[in-house]
Design an enzyme around this catalytic site. Structure first.
Site, short mmCIF file in Angstrom:
data_model
loop_
_atom_site.label_atom_id
_atom_site.label_comp_id
_atom_site.label_asym_id
_atom_site.label_seq_id
_atom_site.Cartn_x
_atom_site.Cartn_y
_atom_site.Cartn_z
NE ARG A 15 -2.02 -1.67 3.58
CZ ARG A 15 -2.47 -1.82 4.82
NH1 ARG A 15 -3.68 -1.41 5.14
NH2 ARG A 15 -1.71 -2.38 5.74
CE LYS A 75 0.66 -1.97 9.57
NZ LYS A 75 -0.55 -2.21 10.39
CE1 TYR A 94 -5.73 2.76 10.22
CE2 TYR A 94 -4.55 2.27 8.19
CZ TYR A 94 -5.74 2.49 8.86
OH TYR A 94 -6.93 2.45 8.19
CG HIS A 96 -2.28 -0.23 15.22
ND1 HIS A 96 -3.64 -0.30 15.46
CD2 HIS A 96 -2.16 -0.18 13.86
CE1 HIS A 96 -4.30 -0.32 14.31
NE2 HIS A 96 -3.43 -0.23 13.33
CD GLU A 118 -4.03 3.67 15.35
OE1 GLU A 118 -3.15 3.62 16.22
OE2 GLU A 118 -3.80 4.03 14.17
CG ASP A 198 -20.22 -7.10 20.32
OD1 ASP A 198 -19.42 -6.84 19.38
OD2 ASP A 198 -20.43 -6.32 21.26
CG ASP A 270 -2.55 -3.99 13.07
OD1 ASP A 270 -1.41 -4.44 12.94
OD2 ASP A 270 -3.23 -3.56 12.14
CE LYS A 279 4.98 -17.38 16.85
NZ LYS A 279 6.18 -18.17 17.21
CB ALA A 299 0.77 -7.15 12.13
CG ASN A 300 1.08 -6.10 6.72
OD1 ASN A 300 1.30 -7.22 7.16
ND2 ASN A 300 1.73 -5.60 5.67
#
Length: 371
Positions: A15, A75, A94, A96, A118, A198, A270, A279, A299-300
């Site tokens: 990206r 990222k 982002y 995180h 985020e 939820d 993330d 992990k 993670a992405n």
């Protein structure tokens, strides 16, 4: 303002912070945009495409960071990038931070103004800059889970939707937000038996209205998680507490009791992950096995469908990029309470309460540092 877009360097991240159309919007407003060479090649944009949009191409990320007043990324900055940040430089991407003390410490030391996609909010209480990537990740989670269940990848060899005469897989989705809703949509489409857990009655009501009897919307308790995680063929972790580390709702004990060859996709990775055995992994090496359960914890995730993801992200970030460029960060933040919620670090101070609490930093009210 001079805006810089470096090439993303995280593993298999294709990206890019801005597409040529976004660049054109800024150059038409007399801002200067610097693009690192080949930054958009992963999604089919050449340097010439950016030049045609009014950008200037630079050879290295170092030049981008040196010459730019604002850095726009996708990222979180990697260590080599964090070392190039400077006092009062704006970083818009982002972040995180809650599960990432090393990055947080570096950003504090840099003195930069760090605004996280985020944690930007909207009038409805949503997270508009996170939403499109959550939509992508939610949909991808079912694809990833379906592959993880294949025998060649360590799974049980189960087809999510089954076939006539063979029962479908049970998919348990923890979290009925943007990730969970999109995961449910894909899982239902494939014919799986779908459970969504939820604690928000409104979220459960919305799930029920959208999917009817095709999805079982169940209030999330410890007992419900015990029953529906242990019995699942595929578990999707889609829990989010904005800005904070994800709670560990699925424990190692749960994993040890799951069926051999079952799978987990932890979309919350993330923010540290909602599964105790999670992990972070990469697209290059996406899975590992714990107690015969396949874990997918990339993670992405949206980086795998980089073109779709980049356009979806640019659609929502561009208005904020323009606002910061036109007004400067102080005025933009002070006039927009939702953008202000995105401010995580400024001049060595933590301004996101959830990050401060997670990492034991002192919290500073952001307006006190801007006025």
């Amino acid at each position: 303002m001079i805006i810089g877009v470096p090439k993303e360097i995280k593993n298999h991240e294709y990206r890019v912070g801005m597409v040529p159309a976004s660049v054109n919007e800024l150059t038409l407003r007399n801002h200067q945009v610097l693009i690192e060479t080949q930054a958009g090649m992963g999604i089919g944009f050449s340097d010439q495409d950016y030049i045609n949009a009014g950008a200037t191409i630079l050879a290295t990320a170092c030049e981008i960071f040196e010459q730019s007043e604002m850095i726009v990324k996708v990222k979180e900055p990697q260590a080599i990038e964090r070392a190039m940040l400077r006092e009062d430089q704006i970083l818009f991407t982002y972040l995180h931070l809650a599960p990432d003390p090393a990055q947080t410490i570096d950003l504090v030391k840099s003195g930069a103004v760090c605004i996280a996609y985020e944690t930007v909010t909207d009038d409805r209480g949503g997270l508009p800059l996170l939403a499109p990537m959550s939509e992508v990740a939610g949909r991808m989670s079912i694809q990833a889970g379906a592959m993880a269940l294949e025998k060649s990848r360590g799974g049980s060899g189960m087809l999510l939707g089954g076939v006539p005469g063979v029962e479908p897989a049970k998919v348990t989705i923890i979290g009925g937000g943007m990730v969970g809703t999109n995961a449910a949509q894909m899982a239902v489409g494939l014919g799986a038996d779908v459970i969504v857990l939820d604690r928000s009655i409104d979220a459960l009501r919305r799930i029920n209205m959208q999917f009817g009897s095709r999805v079982k919307a169940i209030y999330s308790t410890a007992d419900a998680i015990d029953r529906h995680v242990i019995d699942a063929d595929l578990v999707i972790g889609g829990v989010l507490i904005p800005g904070a580390a994800a709670p560990k709702l699925v424990t190692h004990e749960h994993i040890s009791k799951m069926k051999p060859g079952s799978a987990i996709v932890d979309v919350a990775i993330d923010q540290g992950g909602c599964v105790e055995t999670s992990k972070a992994t990469t697209h290059q090496d996406p899975t590992y096995i714990v107690d015969d359960v396949v874990h997918y914890c990339v993670a992405n995730m949206p980086g795998a469908v980089a073109r779709t993801s980049t356009f979806a992200l640019n659609n929502v970030t561009l208005p904020y990029i323009i606002k910061i460029a036109d007004q400067g960060y102080r005025k933009a933040l002070m006039q927009d309470k939702h953008l202000l919620n995105g401010l995580n670090v400024i001049h060595g101070k933590i301004t996101c309460k959830e990050v401060a609490e997670a990492l034991d930093f002192e919290f500073f009210e952001p307006t006190s540092l801007l006025s």
